[in-house]
Design a protein around this motif. Structure first.
Motif, PDB file in Angstrom:
ATOM      1  N   GLU A  92       0.830  -1.213   0.000  1.00  0.00           N
ATOM      2  CA  GLU A  92       0.000   0.000   0.000  1.00  0.00           C
ATOM      3  C   GLU A  92       0.868   1.269   0.000  1.00  0.00           C
ATOM      4  O   GLU A  92       0.548   2.254  -0.659  1.00  0.00           O
ATOM      5  CB  GLU A  92      -0.891  -0.035   1.255  1.00  0.00           C
ATOM      6  CG  GLU A  92      -1.832   1.131   1.426  1.00  0.00           C
ATOM      7  CD  GLU A  92      -3.006   1.094   0.455  1.00  0.00           C
ATOM      8  OE1 GLU A  92      -3.382  -0.021   0.027  1.00  0.00           O
ATOM      9  OE2 GLU A  92      -3.523   2.189   0.129  1.00  0.00           O
ATOM     10  N   LEU A  93       1.978   1.228   0.724  1.00  0.00           N
ATOM     11  CA  LEU A  93       2.830   2.418   0.862  1.00  0.00           C
ATOM     12  C   LEU A  93       3.976   2.440  -0.148  1.00  0.00           C
ATOM     13  O   LEU A  93       4.694   3.438  -0.241  1.00  0.00           O
ATOM     14  CB  LEU A  93       3.405   2.495   2.293  1.00  0.00           C
ATOM     15  CG  LEU A  93       2.394   2.605   3.438  1.00  0.00           C
ATOM     16  CD1 LEU A  93       3.114   2.698   4.778  1.00  0.00           C
ATOM     17  CD2 LEU A  93       1.483   3.818   3.248  1.00  0.00           C
ATOM     18  N   GLY A  94       4.173   1.331  -0.864  1.00  0.00           N
ATOM     19  CA  GLY A  94       5.268   1.289  -1.828  1.00  0.00           C
ATOM     20  C   GLY A  94       6.625   1.007  -1.207  1.00  0.00           C
ATOM     21  O   GLY A  94       7.652   1.487  -1.677  1.00  0.00           O
TER      22      GLY A  94
ATOM     23  N   GLU B 226       8.847  13.594  12.219  1.00  0.00           N
ATOM     24  CA  GLU B 226       7.698  14.118  11.468  1.00  0.00           C
ATOM     25  C   GLU B 226       6.458  14.139  12.350  1.00  0.00           C
ATOM     26  O   GLU B 226       6.415  13.503  13.404  1.00  0.00           O
ATOM     27  CB  GLU B 226       7.418  13.249  10.236  1.00  0.00           C
ATOM     28  CG  GLU B 226       7.769  13.864   8.894  1.00  0.00           C
ATOM     29  CD  GLU B 226       7.094  15.206   8.588  1.00  0.00           C
ATOM     30  OE1 GLU B 226       6.224  15.670   9.355  1.00  0.00           O
ATOM     31  OE2 GLU B 226       7.463  15.802   7.559  1.00  0.00           O
TER      32      GLU B 226
ATOM     33  N   GLN C  80      -5.169  12.407  10.120  1.00  0.00           N
ATOM     34  CA  GLN C  80      -4.215  11.420   9.601  1.00  0.00           C
ATOM     35  C   GLN C  80      -3.958  10.314  10.617  1.00  0.00           C
ATOM     36  O   GLN C  80      -3.734   9.158  10.239  1.00  0.00           O
ATOM     37  CB  GLN C  80      -2.903  12.120   9.208  1.00  0.00           C
ATOM     38  CG  GLN C  80      -3.068  12.995   7.968  1.00  0.00           C
ATOM     39  CD  GLN C  80      -1.853  13.887   7.712  1.00  0.00           C
ATOM     40  OE1 GLN C  80      -1.246  14.417   8.650  1.00  0.00           O
ATOM     41  NE2 GLN C  80      -1.499  14.056   6.448  1.00  0.00           N
TER      42      GLN C  80
ATOM     43  N   ARG D 286       3.777   6.786   6.496  1.00  0.00           N
ATOM     44  CA  ARG D 286       3.242   7.136   5.164  1.00  0.00           C
ATOM     45  C   ARG D 286       3.776   8.505   4.699  1.00  0.00           C
ATOM     46  O   ARG D 286       4.215   8.656   3.562  1.00  0.00           O
ATOM     47  CB  ARG D 286       1.715   7.152   5.218  1.00  0.00           C
ATOM     48  CG  ARG D 286       1.085   7.892   4.055  1.00  0.00           C
ATOM     49  CD  ARG D 286      -0.432   7.745   4.035  1.00  0.00           C
ATOM     50  NE  ARG D 286      -0.774   6.715   3.076  1.00  0.00           N
ATOM     51  CZ  ARG D 286      -1.991   6.231   2.883  1.00  0.00           C
ATOM     52  NH1 ARG D 286      -3.000   6.653   3.609  1.00  0.00           N
ATOM     53  NH2 ARG D 286      -2.216   5.316   1.975  1.00  0.00           N
ATOM     54  N   LYS D 287       3.770   9.466   5.616  1.00  0.00           N
ATOM     55  CA  LYS D 287       4.230  10.808   5.251  1.00  0.00           C
ATOM     56  C   LYS D 287       5.723  10.825   4.908  1.00  0.00           C
ATOM     57  O   LYS D 287       6.154  11.531   3.988  1.00  0.00           O
ATOM     58  CB  LYS D 287       3.927  11.779   6.407  1.00  0.00           C
ATOM     59  CG  LYS D 287       4.165  13.244   6.067  1.00  0.00           C
ATOM     60  CD  LYS D 287       3.547  14.147   7.120  1.00  0.00           C
ATOM     61  CE  LYS D 287       3.855  15.616   6.857  1.00  0.00           C
ATOM     62  NZ  LYS D 287       3.294  16.488   7.904  1.00  0.00           N
TER      63      LYS D 287
ATOM     64  N   VAL E 172       7.363   8.407   3.575  1.00  0.00           N
ATOM     65  CA  VAL E 172       7.488   7.829   2.230  1.00  0.00           C
ATOM     66  C   VAL E 172       7.094   8.880   1.197  1.00  0.00           C
ATOM     67  O   VAL E 172       7.823   9.135   0.233  1.00  0.00           O
ATOM     68  CB  VAL E 172       6.601   6.570   2.088  1.00  0.00           C
ATOM     69  CG1 VAL E 172       6.554   6.108   0.628  1.00  0.00           C
ATOM     70  CG2 VAL E 172       7.110   5.457   2.993  1.00  0.00           C
ATOM     71  N   GLU E 173       5.943   9.519   1.421  1.00  0.00           N
ATOM     72  CA  GLU E 173       5.418  10.484   0.447  1.00  0.00           C
ATOM     73  C   GLU E 173       6.333  11.691   0.256  1.00  0.00           C
ATOM     74  O   GLU E 173       6.370  12.284  -0.812  1.00  0.00           O
ATOM     75  CB  GLU E 173       4.018  10.945   0.877  1.00  0.00           C
ATOM     76  CG  GLU E 173       2.964   9.863   0.655  1.00  0.00           C
ATOM     77  CD  GLU E 173       1.603  10.195   1.273  1.00  0.00           C
ATOM     78  OE1 GLU E 173       0.675   9.394   1.097  1.00  0.00           O
ATOM     79  OE2 GLU E 173       1.480  11.249   1.948  1.00  0.00           O
ATOM     80  N   THR E 174       7.068  12.053   1.319  1.00  0.00           N
ATOM     81  CA  THR E 174       7.949  13.220   1.227  1.00  0.00           C
ATOM     82  C   THR E 174       9.392  12.827   0.896  1.00  0.00           C
ATOM     83  O   THR E 174      10.287  13.673   0.927  1.00  0.00           O
ATOM     84  CB  THR E 174       7.934  14.018   2.552  1.00  0.00           C
ATOM     85  OG1 THR E 174       8.239  13.115   3.630  1.00  0.00           O
ATOM     86  CG2 THR E 174       6.578  14.656   2.810  1.00  0.00           C
ATOM     87  N   GLY E 175       9.600  11.535   0.647  1.00  0.00           N
ATOM     88  CA  GLY E 175      10.932  11.086   0.238  1.00  0.00           C
ATOM     89  C   GLY E 175      11.972  11.093   1.347  1.00  0.00           C
ATOM     90  O   GLY E 175      13.170  11.005   1.085  1.00  0.00           O
TER      91      GLY E 175
ATOM     92  N   THR F  75      12.439   3.723   0.357  1.00  0.00           N
ATOM     93  CA  THR F  75      11.480   2.618   0.212  1.00  0.00           C
ATOM     94  C   THR F  75      12.161   1.303  -0.138  1.00  0.00           C
ATOM     95  O   THR F  75      11.551   0.251  -0.049  1.00  0.00           O
ATOM     96  CB  THR F  75      10.432   2.942  -0.867  1.00  0.00           C
ATOM     97  OG1 THR F  75      11.121   3.271  -2.081  1.00  0.00           O
ATOM     98  CG2 THR F  75       9.540   4.085  -0.440  1.00  0.00           C
TER      99      THR F  75
END
Ligand SMILES: *Cc1c(COP(=O)(O)O)cnc(C)c1O
Ligand SMILES: [Zn+2]
Length: 428
Positions: free
Chosen positions: A109-111, A342, A348, A376-377, A379-382, A386
């Motif tokens: 789901e999160l990659g 973070e 969230q 998740r955040k 991952v999304e913000t690099g 991953t």
């Protein structure tokens, strides 16, 4: 200011002090700031600079085989903890050795390539706090304390009340009066002395320090026996490494309230390297906070070293410490290891709870929702790689914070007990 200690009444003769081996292979309390060493005892602040004291050891040679032959709880690591060698003889809640779950669905789901959930919701009172309390109970006993106590954001009170009951000690726990109902009940079933204080955790904590200074023989687990208590969190780090086959993970995401747990996972990894129990390798440690109480995350993002205390306002009550004692050390560790700190919004946090439940069948409380949402955040913000092996720690249990998701989930339909009524729902 003088540090309150567990002093027995002045009318009783001075005792000889703790027995030989009372704290295992611990040899002193060392100041985290100036390095000054103090003898083992009910001390928590450096007499030179008031810095926090930490347990220092002279470890014996410890092998993987010796640990693996131990019990399926934290006492398999007793040689690395400030507890006596006969610790298993004393009643306690026997926490630890919880599941390390491969989390393939959440990873997909999160990659993420490889993800594990360290699930501490299955401890005796359903949070990681049972680990720290087991170590604090041992110290309280060895120091001959009469009362076992704590100021708490909820889970600690549950763990102290249960462990105190098993130990047959008088137990008094203090909580903010606005705490979740389930967390109040989960303490009150074990003790008659649950004290709800009209104030936030930081107010409750201040009151506890005052009582510790006034009353004789009280062991406040996270105040005057904090150095021993905090060591219990190291077992999370030991277990993760052992359960990975005596390897360190590449990345770990950990919730931050006082910050103690995060610093002790790092200490555990360092000790395992020093003892030759795992290979030395780089790892990154990430801290997770809720936006409504994110003093450490704010300092991380502002690239400053000082933590500015905040007034907590979040549904993640177990993480609601506005003035975190170990915040500056969390900053240090996350920066040194190449991790980050973070924070996420309360919405969230709710989504994080549902995400973990629906991908892995694990129902976490708001602290875990925070941690999963931060994962998740990141991952999304690099900020998180991953392709690297990652562990996310679930520190608590969803049944204690039902209200957080109660208005988001429920029956898909309420129907008459007939097949026709069911088919009409479209669920089949
Ligand atoms: C207390 C608590 C934490 C945070 O622990 P600290 O060591 O104070 O940072 C995280 N999760 C849960 C569920 C807790 O009860
Ligand atoms: Zn000092």
């Amino acid at each position: 200011m003088s540090a309150p200690t567990i002093e027995t009444s002045t009318t009783t003769p001075a005792t000889a002090g703790p027995r030989e081996g009372a704290f295992g292979h611990a040899v002193a309390l060392a100041c985290r700031e100036c390095g000054h060493r103090t003898e083992l005892g009910p001390h928590y602040a450096c007499p030179e600079c008031f810095g926090p004291l930490e347990v220092a050891y002279e470890f014996p040679a410890v092998t993987r085989e010796e640990i693996e032959a131990g019990p399926s709880n934290i006492w398999r690591y007793k040689a690395l903890l400030p507890v006596p060698d006969d610790i298993e003889q004393s009643p306690n809640t026997e926490p630890g050795f919880t599941r390390l779950l491969p989390a393939k669905n959440l990873a997909a789901e999160l990659g993420l390539d490889r993800l594990w959930v360290k699930d501490d919701s299955t401890n005796p009172t359903n949070s990681f706090k049972d680990r720290v309390v087991a170590c604090a109970l041992s110290a309280a006993r060895e120091l001959d304390a009469k009362v076992f106590a704590c100021p708490s954001t909820g889970n600690l009170a549950n763990a102290v009340a249960a462990a105190g009951a098993r130990a047959g000690m008088k137990t008094v726990v203090f909580i903010p009066s606005n705490l979740e109902h389930a967390k109040q009940v989960n303490s009150a079933v074990y003790t008659d002395s649950l004290v709800a204080v009209d104030g936030n955790y930081d107010d409750v904590n201040k009151l506890a320090s005052e009582i510790a200074g006034e009353e004789d023989g009280w062991a406040f687990v996270n105040v005057n026996v904090r150095p021993y208590y905090a060591e219990g969190s190291k077992t999370l780090g030991y277990e993760i490494a052992e359960q990975l086959g005596w390897r360190l993970p590449d990345q770990v995401v950990i919730p931050v309230a006082s910050g103690s747990q995060l610093t002790k996972v790092d200490k555990a990894f360092q000790e395992l390297i020093t003892l030759g129990l795992v290979e030395d390798k780089p790892y990154r440690i990430y801290g997770a906070q809720a936006e409504g109480c994110s003093p450490v995350s704010a300092a991380y993002k502002a690239k400053v070293d000082a933590i500015r205390p905040v007034k907590p306002d979040t549904i993640a009550k177990s993480l609601a410490i506005g003035n975190p004692a170990d915040g500056i050390y969390v900053l240090d560790i996350c920066r040194r290891t190449g991790g980050a700190v973070e924070d996420v919004t309360d919405d969230q946090v709710r989504e994080g709870i549902l995400l973990l439940a629906r991908t892995e069948g694990v129902f976490t409380e708001t602290a875990g929702g925070t941690t999963v949402a931060v994962l998740r955040k990141l991952v999304e913000t690099g900020q998180l790689d991953t392709s690297l092996e990652t562990v996310v720690i679930n520190t608590g249990m969803g049944l204690k914070t039902l209200d957080a998701v109660a208005d988001r989930v429920g029956p898909a339909a309420t129907i008459a007990p007939s097949y026709d009524a069911f088919t009409a729902t479209g669920i089949a």
